[in-house]
Design an enzyme around this catalytic site. Sequence first.
Site, PDB file in Angstrom:
ATOM      1  N   GLU A 172       0.822  -1.202   0.000  1.00 51.03           N
ATOM      2  CA  GLU A 172       0.000   0.000   0.000  1.00 51.03           C
ATOM      3  C   GLU A 172       0.858   1.254   0.000  1.00 51.03           C
ATOM      4  O   GLU A 172       1.893   1.302   0.650  1.00 51.03           O
ATOM      5  CB  GLU A 172      -0.855   0.028   1.270  1.00 51.03           C
ATOM      6  CG  GLU A 172      -1.864  -1.074   1.304  1.00 51.03           C
ATOM      7  CD  GLU A 172      -2.588  -1.148   2.635  1.00 51.03           C
ATOM      8  OE1 GLU A 172      -2.626  -0.127   3.353  1.00 51.03           O
ATOM      9  OE2 GLU A 172      -3.097  -2.222   2.940  1.00 51.03           O
ATOM     10  N   CYS A 192       4.731  -7.148   8.192  1.00 51.02           N
ATOM     11  CA  CYS A 192       5.653  -6.647   9.218  1.00 51.02           C
ATOM     12  C   CYS A 192       5.761  -7.700  10.317  1.00 51.02           C
ATOM     13  O   CYS A 192       4.805  -8.435  10.561  1.00 51.02           O
ATOM     14  CB  CYS A 192       5.098  -5.348   9.810  1.00 51.02           C
ATOM     15  SG  CYS A 192       6.158  -4.579  11.056  1.00 51.02           S
ATOM     16  N   CYS A 250      -1.909  -2.782  15.442  1.00 55.98           N
ATOM     17  CA  CYS A 250      -1.620  -2.482  14.035  1.00 55.98           C
ATOM     18  C   CYS A 250      -2.110  -3.599  13.113  1.00 55.98           C
ATOM     19  O   CYS A 250      -2.040  -4.779  13.460  1.00 55.98           O
ATOM     20  CB  CYS A 250      -0.123  -2.279  13.860  1.00 55.98           C
ATOM     21  SG  CYS A 250       0.363  -1.860  12.187  1.00 55.98           S
ATOM     22  N   GLU A 307       8.598  -2.137   8.927  1.00 54.65           N
ATOM     23  CA  GLU A 307       9.506  -1.404   9.807  1.00 54.65           C
ATOM     24  C   GLU A 307      10.762  -1.081   8.995  1.00 54.65           C
ATOM     25  O   GLU A 307      11.540  -1.984   8.671  1.00 54.65           O
ATOM     26  CB  GLU A 307       9.831  -2.266  11.038  1.00 54.65           C
ATOM     27  CG  GLU A 307      10.971  -1.775  11.888  1.00 54.65           C
ATOM     28  CD  GLU A 307      10.879  -0.304  12.284  1.00 54.65           C
ATOM     29  OE1 GLU A 307       9.802   0.156  12.703  1.00 54.65           O
ATOM     30  OE2 GLU A 307      11.905   0.395  12.153  1.00 54.65           O
ATOM     31  N   SER A 318       7.865   5.780  17.147  1.00 55.22           N
ATOM     32  CA  SER A 318       6.567   5.370  17.674  1.00 55.22           C
ATOM     33  C   SER A 318       6.736   5.018  19.149  1.00 55.22           C
ATOM     34  O   SER A 318       7.321   3.998  19.490  1.00 55.22           O
ATOM     35  CB  SER A 318       6.049   4.157  16.891  1.00 55.22           C
ATOM     36  OG  SER A 318       5.873   4.533  15.538  1.00 55.22           O
ATOM     37  N   LEU A 319       6.236   5.881  19.992  1.00 53.73           N
ATOM     38  CA  LEU A 319       6.431   5.703  21.436  1.00 53.73           C
ATOM     39  C   LEU A 319       5.214   4.990  22.033  1.00 53.73           C
ATOM     40  O   LEU A 319       5.324   3.927  22.610  1.00 53.73           O
ATOM     41  CB  LEU A 319       6.644   7.068  22.082  1.00 53.73           C
ATOM     42  CG  LEU A 319       7.475   7.080  23.352  1.00 53.73           C
ATOM     43  CD1 LEU A 319       8.886   6.608  23.079  1.00 53.73           C
ATOM     44  CD2 LEU A 319       7.503   8.487  23.947  1.00 53.73           C
ATOM     45  N   CYS A 336      -1.857   1.569   8.462  1.00 48.97           N
ATOM     46  CA  CYS A 336      -1.004   0.559   7.843  1.00 48.97           C
ATOM     47  C   CYS A 336      -1.707  -0.761   7.624  1.00 48.97           C
ATOM     48  O   CYS A 336      -2.265  -1.337   8.533  1.00 48.97           O
ATOM     49  CB  CYS A 336       0.168   0.278   8.747  1.00 48.97           C
ATOM     50  SG  CYS A 336       0.957   1.743   9.310  1.00 48.97           S
TER      51      CYS A 336
HETATM   52  N1  SAH Z   1       7.076   0.545  11.647  1.00 44.24           N
HETATM   53  C1  SAH Z   1       7.109   1.972  11.698  1.00 44.24           C
HETATM   54  C2  SAH Z   1       6.278   2.646  10.639  1.00 44.24           C
HETATM   55  C3  SAH Z   1       4.903   2.131  10.428  1.00 44.24           C
HETATM   56  S1  SAH Z   1       3.460   2.788  11.000  1.00 44.24           S
HETATM   57  C4  SAH Z   1       6.698   2.455  13.069  1.00 44.24           C
HETATM   58  O1  SAH Z   1       6.340   1.647  13.895  1.00 44.24           O
HETATM   59  O2  SAH Z   1       6.822   3.642  13.327  1.00 44.24           O
HETATM   60  C5  SAH Z   1       3.408   4.478  11.218  1.00 44.24           C
HETATM   61  C6  SAH Z   1       2.704   4.854  12.518  1.00 44.24           C
HETATM   62  O3  SAH Z   1       1.318   4.467  12.522  1.00 44.24           O
HETATM   63  C7  SAH Z   1       3.320   4.197  13.749  1.00 44.24           C
HETATM   64  O4  SAH Z   1       3.422   5.132  14.777  1.00 44.24           O
HETATM   65  C8  SAH Z   1       2.302   3.138  14.088  1.00 44.24           C
HETATM   66  O5  SAH Z   1       2.404   2.756  15.425  1.00 44.24           O
HETATM   67  C9  SAH Z   1       1.015   3.839  13.756  1.00 44.24           C
HETATM   68  N2  SAH Z   1      -0.160   2.978  13.570  1.00 44.24           N
HETATM   69  C10 SAH Z   1      -0.209   1.668  13.265  1.00 44.24           C
HETATM   70  N3  SAH Z   1      -1.477   1.248  13.178  1.00 44.24           N
HETATM   71  C11 SAH Z   1      -2.263   2.314  13.419  1.00 44.24           C
HETATM   72  C12 SAH Z   1      -3.669   2.518  13.467  1.00 44.24           C
HETATM   73  N4  SAH Z   1      -4.516   1.542  13.242  1.00 44.24           N
HETATM   74  N5  SAH Z   1      -4.113   3.772  13.746  1.00 44.24           N
HETATM   75  C13 SAH Z   1      -3.253   4.786  13.950  1.00 44.24           C
HETATM   76  N6  SAH Z   1      -1.923   4.657  13.916  1.00 44.24           N
HETATM   77  C14 SAH Z   1      -1.424   3.436  13.660  1.00 44.24           C
END
Ligand code: SAH
Length: 360
Positions: A89, A109, A116, A158, A212-213, A331
Amino acid sequence: MQDPRGIGEDQWREIMAEWGEPAYRARQVWEALQRHERSYDEMTNLPRDLRRRLAEHFPQAQPRVREERQGADGSRKLLLELADGEGVEAVLLPRPWGYAGCISTQAGCRMGCAFCASTLGGRRRQLTAGEMLAQVQALGRLTPRGELSRVLLMGSGEPLDNLAEVERFLELIHAPGGLEVGRRRTVLSTCGLVPELRRLARRGLPLTLSVSLHAPADDLRAQLMPVAGRYPLAELLDACREWQERTGRMVTMEYVLLEGINDAPTQARDLARLLAGRRHKVNLIPYNRVPERPFRATRGPRREAFARLLAEGGIPVTVRRSLGREVEAACGQLRRRRDADGGALQRGQRRGPTAGEQRG
Ligand code: SAH
């Protein structure tokens, strides 16, 4: 077989030398593939024999757009099918200053974050630099001027779990004569793989880094994000400090607000304390609901209260608009749904994650 889009100018120079072609051909081929997305047939500045040879050795495969969704806010999401049938995507997000393109770095992932959608089927495979570039090009084609102002490595996967190809991709999009995306306009989002984060920090590229915290303490974070079991917050924040020192760039902390999980006033205060004196921004993200997951988004007033407490604690905070919600922009959602519908994206090679893929 290597995707010709992923081949750098240096490598083309070697190939041209090997084939007995003049050195300037390397630049011609590289630019035509990067910037203009030409097929070999269209590279009429090249001799016919060379075009034939290129087609033979480096076949071009344009990913097919399997599905396109448009949101009321103008965001557009593409489900692209790669040469082997795998789906990825990519999302185009209109912004006041131009277009941002959000791309995937892996198919699926393996990080296992509890909220997620991308990680539900595990990691299917790594994407190559060329496949990342193909996503940028596909999104660019949807824009009036054919280009993105910002590239976000924030889609499925990731990026630091695929660092070698991500680095190659960055070299391609930043190189003069290619797409020339600004380094500061390239945003990399990570769940916090500390050794890889430090490795990238030491390259000193002034990228915009998002981490991503999602929780102010290790125990809760480890429940939401298995990666936190390997790298505690103290180590992650140290690595972020190194990032700031090496690149001179601030780090944004992403925090997706999950109702009743990480959105209490005490947690806002804990977060402010954790980040005090560190010069990080916090970006509060509304949760996009994923049917397979039990979480819900924190509602407006509670979100505002959370933001206010952070601000009072001296932490710069922004609340992200929920761009792309209508197009299942979180995602992996579109790809997931397609899988569930039995859309034959994987051409019969659908399978669960193997043990080795489930690290977290
Ligand atoms: N793996 C990376 C990048 C991918 S996702 C990471 O973890 O940062 C980008 C952001 O979207 C991350 O902060 C992830 O935690 C968040 N995310 C994942 N699923 C989500 C959802 N359903 N709603 C909102 N944010 C989401």
